[in-house]
Design an enzyme around this catalytic site. Sequence first.
Site, PDB file in Angstrom:
ATOM      1  N   ASP A  43       6.311  -3.559  -0.036  1.00  0.00           N
ATOM      2  CA  ASP A  43       7.112  -2.921  -0.908  1.00  0.00           C
ATOM      3  C   ASP A  43       7.219  -3.731  -2.424  1.00  0.00           C
ATOM      4  O   ASP A  43       8.227  -3.240  -3.739  1.00  0.00           O
ATOM      5  CB  ASP A  43       8.282  -2.287  -1.098  1.00  0.00           C
ATOM      6  CG  ASP A  43       9.096  -2.803  -0.206  1.00  0.00           C
ATOM      7  OD1 ASP A  43       9.217  -3.870  -0.075  1.00  0.00           O
ATOM      8  OD2 ASP A  43      10.244  -2.772   0.189  1.00  0.00           O
ATOM      9  N   SER A  44       7.005  -5.004  -2.434  1.00  0.00           N
ATOM     10  CA  SER A  44       6.925  -5.793  -3.348  1.00  0.00           C
ATOM     11  C   SER A  44       5.656  -5.459  -4.388  1.00  0.00           C
ATOM     12  O   SER A  44       6.329  -5.842  -5.610  1.00  0.00           O
ATOM     13  CB  SER A  44       6.732  -7.462  -2.588  1.00  0.00           C
ATOM     14  OG  SER A  44       5.418  -7.596  -2.612  1.00  0.00           O
ATOM     15  N   ASP A  82       5.480  -1.143   4.558  1.00  0.00           N
ATOM     16  CA  ASP A  82       6.759  -1.193   4.603  1.00  0.00           C
ATOM     17  C   ASP A  82       7.305  -0.454   3.757  1.00  0.00           C
ATOM     18  O   ASP A  82       6.523   0.693   3.318  1.00  0.00           O
ATOM     19  CB  ASP A  82       7.461  -2.143   2.835  1.00  0.00           C
ATOM     20  CG  ASP A  82       7.765  -3.672   3.478  1.00  0.00           C
ATOM     21  OD1 ASP A  82       8.037  -3.777   4.246  1.00  0.00           O
ATOM     22  OD2 ASP A  82       7.123  -4.242   2.834  1.00  0.00           O
ATOM     23  N   LYS A 112       6.771  -1.633   8.438  1.00  0.00           N
ATOM     24  CA  LYS A 112       7.611  -2.750   8.687  1.00  0.00           C
ATOM     25  C   LYS A 112       9.367  -2.214   8.043  1.00  0.00           C
ATOM     26  O   LYS A 112       9.081  -0.972   7.349  1.00  0.00           O
ATOM     27  CB  LYS A 112       7.783  -4.067   7.763  1.00  0.00           C
ATOM     28  CG  LYS A 112       8.715  -4.792   7.915  1.00  0.00           C
ATOM     29  CD  LYS A 112       7.889  -6.357   7.298  1.00  0.00           C
ATOM     30  CE  LYS A 112       7.621  -6.374   5.349  1.00  0.00           C
ATOM     31  NZ  LYS A 112       8.540  -6.578   5.450  1.00  0.00           N
ATOM     32  N   GLU A 114      13.426  -3.383   7.175  1.00  0.00           N
ATOM     33  CA  GLU A 114      13.886  -5.153   6.674  1.00  0.00           C
ATOM     34  C   GLU A 114      15.782  -5.002   7.598  1.00  0.00           C
ATOM     35  O   GLU A 114      15.747  -3.819   7.748  1.00  0.00           O
ATOM     36  CB  GLU A 114      14.249  -5.398   5.618  1.00  0.00           C
ATOM     37  CG  GLU A 114      13.398  -5.152   4.721  1.00  0.00           C
ATOM     38  CD  GLU A 114      13.546  -5.409   3.429  1.00  0.00           C
ATOM     39  OE1 GLU A 114      12.212  -5.222   2.710  1.00  0.00           O
ATOM     40  OE2 GLU A 114      14.383  -5.885   3.053  1.00  0.00           O
ATOM     41  N   GLU A 181      11.782 -14.268   6.802  1.00  0.00           N
ATOM     42  CA  GLU A 181      12.003 -15.265   5.366  1.00  0.00           C
ATOM     43  C   GLU A 181      12.778 -15.617   4.828  1.00  0.00           C
ATOM     44  O   GLU A 181      14.381 -15.328   5.353  1.00  0.00           O
ATOM     45  CB  GLU A 181      11.902 -14.016   4.435  1.00  0.00           C
ATOM     46  CG  GLU A 181      11.807 -14.079   2.928  1.00  0.00           C
ATOM     47  CD  GLU A 181      10.767 -12.968   1.712  1.00  0.00           C
ATOM     48  OE1 GLU A 181      11.810 -13.080   0.824  1.00  0.00           O
ATOM     49  OE2 GLU A 181      10.906 -11.702   3.200  1.00  0.00           O
TER      50      GLU A 181
END
Length: 279
Positions: A43-44, A82, A112, A114, A181
């Site tokens: 999603d970056s 993501d 993915k 978080e 991260e």
Amino acid sequence: MKTKTDFLRMKQKGEPITMLTAYDYPSAKLVEEAEVDMILVGDSLGMVVLGYDSTVPVTVEDMIHHTKAVRRGAKDTFVVTDMPFMSYHVSLAETMHHARRIVQEGGAHALKVEGAGEVISTIHYLTNAGIPVVAHLGLTPQSVGILGGYKVQGKDAESAKQLIADAKKCEDAGAIALVLECVPMQLAKIISDELTIPTIGIGAGKDVDGQVLVYHDLISYGVNRVPKFVKQYTAVQDEIVRGISQYVAEVKTRQFPEDQYSFTMKEEEYVALYGGKQG
């Protein structure tokens, strides 16, 4: 194409896993050509492709759209996508709806998510439904507001112990890998040693099972500044600007297009057209 079984075997053999983001057809094609083991449609993309200030505005539709493009460009590489902000912090039914769409419509091989806490049950739920899940701990960009910005996580003993506990919970819930991260390299090594699933580091030192970077950061493409943990291996944006600037200059001075880049018609046809004169 490598699978989760291959990644587990690579960890067991001590063979580092390479992962890189890709967001479209050409980047995915290049990443696959370079023989990267795993692609992350992160999603970056909201920040490096769409120009947002954070990943928060990215939608499920965005992730599906870009995953489709990546799959077309990298047909033989394992693709992780993501789940965007708030797409899995909802009811399990809604979470499954979003996950199903990203996998079925987008073509992702794994998703993915978080964080820990309530996300642990989400990992378990998706895994039981047959969807491979990659967990993400440490600095979680979707939660930077709560974390107080883009800061290294787990620097003190108490928070480090919590990250170790959360990592084990992610593995127990069925995660096939864990992204770490911005955590101290010592902590990343402890977590990597204690888990049986692969750890993929980004700003987590070298004692993890693999590394991931953002495509645009690695090649210096459209980025003004990069995090400390990024090593830039080339600077394509300098070459791009140089090429475009030369194009502008040649158009302004009528150097481009030269004859070799133009088309002609037969002389007799030209004469037949208004006698070779403009009408």
